[in-house]
Design an enzyme around this catalytic site. Structure first.
Site, PDB file in Angstrom:
ATOM      1  N   GLY A 148       0.814  -1.219   0.000  1.00 49.16           N
ATOM      2  CA  GLY A 148       0.000   0.000   0.000  1.00 49.16           C
ATOM      3  C   GLY A 148       0.843   1.262   0.000  1.00 49.16           C
ATOM      4  O   GLY A 148       0.543   2.225  -0.715  1.00 49.16           O
ATOM      5  N   CYS A 149       1.904   1.254   0.772  1.00 45.11           N
ATOM      6  CA  CYS A 149       2.771   2.434   0.868  1.00 45.11           C
ATOM      7  C   CYS A 149       3.538   2.659  -0.430  1.00 45.11           C
ATOM      8  O   CYS A 149       3.762   3.800  -0.836  1.00 45.11           O
ATOM      9  CB  CYS A 149       3.719   2.296   2.050  1.00 45.11           C
TER      10      CYS A 149
END
Length: 156
Positions: A42-43
């Site tokens: 996600g990051c």
């Protein structure tokens, strides 16, 4: 901390090895985004979305600053691996995350722990907080932040 107030000042070590203060960006719009951890799916998606829209933010006189508890060497690897054109800031003691109210109790697979709640703050050229997103879902978020600046923070 509420929208309309002065954003809390901070000084953190950046991925380029220099100390950075929020006040260094007086006169520019600032996209300050907090994320949990370098190199996670996600990051990485969020950072690459910001990278891909970087020139559009620049055209709006906006700088992007990413903040996580990761140390500078992990930030450097993350920047190099994904060609990130903006600074990542080191908040290992999570003091800045606490000031911005994004250091939260999280639950994952039945375990509780403290960590960053993915959040983005828009700070105007005078240093005031104008918009915040908390519990950010990555998909479409960068475009939403860009659109907010386009519609609300002029180049004047």
């Amino acid at each position: 901390m509420t929208v309309g107030q002065k954003a809390p000042e901070f000084e953190l070590l950046a991925s380029n090895g220099e100390k950075v203060k929020l006040s260094d960006y007086q006169g520019k719009n600032v996209v300050l985004y907090f994320y949990p951890k370098d190199m996670t799916p996600g990051c990485t998606t969020e950072a690459c979305d910001f990278r891909d829209q970087y020139e559009n933010f620049e055209d709006l006189d906006a700088v992007i600053l990413g903040v996580s508890p990761d140390p500078v060497d992990k930030h450097e690897k993350f920047v190099d691996k994904h060609g990130l054109p903006f600074l990542l800031l080191v908040d290992e003691d999570h003091k800045v995350a606490e000031e911005y109210g994004v250091w939260k109790l999280k639950k994952n697979f039945g375990k509780e722990y403290m960590g960053i709640e993915r959040s983005t703050f828009i700070i105007d050229k005078e240093g005031n907080l104008t918009k915040e997103w908390r519990k950010v879902k990555v998909k479409g978020h960068v475009e939403e932040a860009l659109q907010y600046i386009q519609e609300n923070l002029s180049l004047a």
